[in-house]
Design a protein around this motif. Sequence first.
Motif, PDB file in Angstrom:
ATOM      1  N   SER A  85       0.839  -1.196   0.000  1.00  0.00           N
ATOM      2  CA  SER A  85       0.000   0.000   0.000  1.00  0.00           C
ATOM      3  C   SER A  85       0.873   1.244   0.000  1.00  0.00           C
ATOM      4  O   SER A  85       1.871   1.315   0.701  1.00  0.00           O
ATOM      5  N   GLN A  86       0.511   2.230  -0.793  1.00  0.00           N
ATOM      6  CA  GLN A  86       1.290   3.449  -0.896  1.00  0.00           C
ATOM      7  C   GLN A  86       1.249   4.237   0.412  1.00  0.00           C
ATOM      8  O   GLN A  86       0.199   4.434   1.001  1.00  0.00           O
ATOM      9  N   GLY A  87       2.411   4.716   0.847  1.00  0.00           N
ATOM     10  CA  GLY A  87       2.484   5.618   1.987  1.00  0.00           C
ATOM     11  C   GLY A  87       2.124   5.024   3.329  1.00  0.00           C
ATOM     12  O   GLY A  87       1.814   5.751   4.261  1.00  0.00           O
ATOM     13  N   ASP A  88       2.129   3.700   3.474  1.00  0.00           N
ATOM     14  CA  ASP A  88       1.749   3.071   4.736  1.00  0.00           C
ATOM     15  C   ASP A  88       3.003   2.581   5.451  1.00  0.00           C
ATOM     16  O   ASP A  88       3.694   1.709   4.957  1.00  0.00           O
ATOM     17  N   GLY A  89       3.328   3.140   6.620  1.00  0.00           N
ATOM     18  CA  GLY A  89       4.515   2.663   7.319  1.00  0.00           C
ATOM     19  C   GLY A  89       4.908   3.522   8.498  1.00  0.00           C
ATOM     20  O   GLY A  89       4.305   4.549   8.783  1.00  0.00           O
ATOM     21  N   SER A  90       5.939   3.091   9.171  1.00  0.00           N
ATOM     22  CA  SER A  90       6.437   3.791  10.348  1.00  0.00           C
ATOM     23  C   SER A  90       7.207   5.036   9.942  1.00  0.00           C
ATOM     24  O   SER A  90       7.604   5.207   8.790  1.00  0.00           O
ATOM     25  N   ALA A  91       7.441   5.908  10.916  1.00  0.00           N
ATOM     26  CA  ALA A  91       8.200   7.132  10.652  1.00  0.00           C
ATOM     27  C   ALA A  91       9.623   6.792  10.219  1.00  0.00           C
ATOM     28  O   ALA A  91      10.178   7.412   9.308  1.00  0.00           O
ATOM     29  N   LYS A  92      10.215   5.782  10.855  1.00  0.00           N
ATOM     30  CA  LYS A  92      11.575   5.380  10.501  1.00  0.00           C
ATOM     31  C   LYS A  92      11.614   4.795   9.094  1.00  0.00           C
ATOM     32  O   LYS A  92      12.538   5.051   8.320  1.00  0.00           O
ATOM     33  N   GLY A  93      10.579   4.005   8.762  1.00  0.00           N
ATOM     34  CA  GLY A  93      10.505   3.435   7.421  1.00  0.00           C
ATOM     35  C   GLY A  93      10.330   4.512   6.364  1.00  0.00           C
ATOM     36  O   GLY A  93      10.907   4.438   5.279  1.00  0.00           O
ATOM     37  N   ALA A  94       9.524   5.532   6.685  1.00  0.00           N
ATOM     38  CA  ALA A  94       9.299   6.630   5.746  1.00  0.00           C
ATOM     39  C   ALA A  94      10.586   7.422   5.518  1.00  0.00           C
ATOM     40  O   ALA A  94      10.899   7.832   4.397  1.00  0.00           O
ATOM     41  N   GLU A  95      11.351   7.621   6.587  1.00  0.00           N
ATOM     42  CA  GLU A  95      12.632   8.326   6.464  1.00  0.00           C
ATOM     43  C   GLU A  95      13.606   7.527   5.603  1.00  0.00           C
ATOM     44  O   GLU A  95      14.311   8.080   4.749  1.00  0.00           O
TER      45      GLU A  95
END
Length: 216
Positions: A85-95
Motif C-alpha cells: 500500500s502506498q504511503g503506509d509505514g512507520s516514521a523510521k521506514g518513511a525516512e
Amino acid sequence: APLKKHYCSIWYLWCHASHVKTHPLLSSMVMMLTMMKMGGVAAAAATSTTCATLTSPVGPIVVVTQAEGVSLINFAHRVDPDNHSQGDGSAKGAELLRETQQQLNEYFSGTRRDFTVPVAFPSDATPFQRQVWGALQDIPFGVTHSYKDIAVAIGNPKAVRAVGMANNRNPVSIIVPCHRVIGKDGSLVGYGGGLDKKTELLRLEDVDVLDGKVLR
C-alpha cells in the motif's frame, strides 16, 4: 482454527457479561486463545512497510522499506500492487524510503556508485540465499562477475545453478546488484526485469554490452 478462536472469544466474553459460571481451566484456556489472537494482530501491525514508485531511466521502480531496511526494489511491472500500500509505514521506514529514493536518483544520475542504506532480506530467506545476496553486494560498480565466480566466493564452487536460482530471487534489485552477474562467456544469460533492463543498468555503469554480451 481462526474461526474457532473467534467463536471461543465471543463465548468467553458473553459468559463473563452474563455472569455464567464456567470451569476455571476452560476459562483460562479460552482467555489464552483470545490473547494469542490479539497478540497475532499486534505482531502483524508491528512490521508495517512503506512503499513508493520511483521514476527511473529504466522504467518505474517500486521501492518498499521497513524500519529495519529496504525490503524490496523491483520493476513495477513485476510487482503485485495489492501486496503493498502506498504511503503506509512507520516514521523510521518513511525516512528510510526518502533516503533510498535519493540514493537511487543519485545512482541513475551518475553521482553515486555505492549504496549505504540498510537492506532487510525476507525472514524466510535461506542461509544459502543470504550468502549469495551478500556476495552480490561485494561486486563493485562497473564490474561483472560470473555465476561461477559467485559460487567460488561463497565457498561452494559446484553450486553454479543454485547461485543462478538465488540470484533470480533477489528481492532488492540494483542495491543488491544481481544485474552485474553474467555467464562465464560474457553473455547476459537472464534477468528478472528483462535483458533490456540489465543492458541499460550495465551501460549506466560504463560496462560495454554488445549483442547480449559484455565486451571484455
